[in-house]
Design an enzyme around this catalytic site. Structure first.
Site, PDB file in Angstrom:
ATOM      1  N   ASP A 166      33.285  18.085  11.720  1.00 21.35           N
ATOM      2  CA  ASP A 166      33.794  18.107  10.341  1.00 21.35           C
ATOM      3  C   ASP A 166      34.335  16.741   9.927  1.00 21.35           C
ATOM      4  OD1 ASP A 166      33.286  20.830   9.842  1.00 21.35           O
ATOM      5  OD2 ASP A 166      35.056  21.377  10.994  1.00 21.35           O
ATOM      6  N   ASP A 168      59.137  18.718   3.713  1.00 21.51           N
ATOM      7  CA  ASP A 168      58.321  17.600   4.211  1.00 21.51           C
ATOM      8  C   ASP A 168      57.257  17.166   3.208  1.00 21.51           C
ATOM      9  OD1 ASP A 168      59.792  17.733   6.474  1.00 21.51           O
ATOM     10  OD2 ASP A 168      58.127  18.121   7.847  1.00 21.51           O
ATOM     11  N   ALA A 201      41.309  24.319   7.207  1.00 18.59           N
ATOM     12  CA  ALA A 201      41.707  23.102   7.922  1.00 18.59           C
ATOM     13  C   ALA A 201      43.244  23.033   8.045  1.00 18.59           C
ATOM     14  CB  ALA A 201      41.118  21.877   7.217  1.00 18.59           C
TER      15      ALA A 201
END
Ligand code: NAP
Length: 267
Positions: free
Chosen positions: A51, A153, A165
């Site tokens: 990927d 974050d 993903a």
């Protein structure tokens, strides 16, 4: 007679080099002209690798309009459709037109810095996070309406293709590629009496746009990560994120089934 052109790109592994060599011979003996540089008039792009190699090819070719197919050489291979031992079947099915084109939507971020705009496009996702290990604060609006002051974050905005993903590792949902949407997933959101942030993903229709205004509490910048590539900026005034008009045309054969792939890769 004009020869049908196919371009091949690959990563640097031994198995990818070997696969490229074999594929080139097989395609040429089937009458195709094979190129290792991009040709505008090619009818197909083949990407050999995982990927990561697929994403790199899509970015290097600036989201090409030509259909693309991936050959998986020993990685997770979510985008990759075929294995190196299926080259003959691939060529036969391709010549017989036994395939479909899956349109993958992409995500676009327009960032305003000092009154100037910088545009980034991602096939998997766009991430906004702090330049250092401080928490960041982002005022987020959807379709012009203020929704939350995010603290944590950072945030990740994934396409359906990118849902499997980084988004998935953050607890975001896997999205069936037949659904057209964007997924906003928080990265380590702070949800305390001091800070209030959504802790789950938010799903957005493709016609809505996400407005982000950073609040700088300390003197540091932000990072924008696009499919794993990092860009650092100082004084971002505003970021607008939505679906891009560019699409990636992925070749899929009759045996392709998204949920079988999810099961075989994740369970
Ligand atoms: P990498 O950090 O070397 O690889 C990350 C892994 O994500 C690889 O196993 C890759 O597959 C896989 N991957 C990439 N796109 C995917 C997709 N759409 N669905 C399922 N898995 C996928 O980086 P990279 O290979 O250059 O890929 C960049 C992507 O990595 C970013 O877009 C981001 O989504 C992802 N990433 C994930 C994490 C995490 O999950 N914690 C952290 C950083 C980045 P292959 O093995 O086939 O290459």
């Amino acid at each position: 007679m004009v020869q049908r052109k196919i371009c091949i790109f690959r990563n640097g592994t031994q198995v990818s080099m070997k696969t490229q060599k074999i594929l080139k011979c097989k395609l040429e003996s089937n009458g195709f002209s094979v190129h290792t540089k991009f040709c505008e008039d090619a009818e197909l792009i083949v990407c050999i690798g995982g990927d990561g190699a697929f994403l790199q090819t899509v970015h290097e070719l600036n989201f090409p309009h030509i259909p693309i197919i991936g050959i998986n050489t020993g990685h997770l291979g979510f985008f990759q459709e075929i294995q190196p031992n299926q080259l003959d079947d691939f060529i036969l099915n391709y010549k017989q037109g036994k395939y479909s084109i899956q349109l993958l939507s992409t995500v676009k971020a327009t960032t305003t810095i000092d009154g100037k705009e910088v545009v980034h496009r991602g096939l998997n996702e766009i991430i906004i996070r702090g330049d250092m290990s401080y928490s960041i604060h982002l005022n987020i609006s959807i379709g012009g309406s203020f929704i939350e002051r995010f603290s944590g974050d950072g945030i990740l905005v994934a396409t359906p293709a990118g849902s499997t993903a980084y988004n998935y590792s953050l607890g975001g949902s896997i999205v069936d590629p037949r659904l057209n949407l964007l997924q906003l997933t928080p990265i380590a959101p702070m949800n305390t009496t001091a800070y209030r942030s959504f802790t789950s993903s938010i799903l957005l229709p493709t016609d809505s746009s996400l407005g982000i205004e950073p609040e700088y509490t300390k003197n540091h910048g932000l990072q924008i990560l696009v499919d794993g590539t990092q860009y650092s900026y100082g004084d971002i005034e505003h970021i607008s994120i939505g679906v891009s008009t560019k699409e990636v045309k992925l070749l899929r054969f009759e045996t392709y089934d998204f949920w079988s792939k999810v099961k075989s890769k994740f369970l």
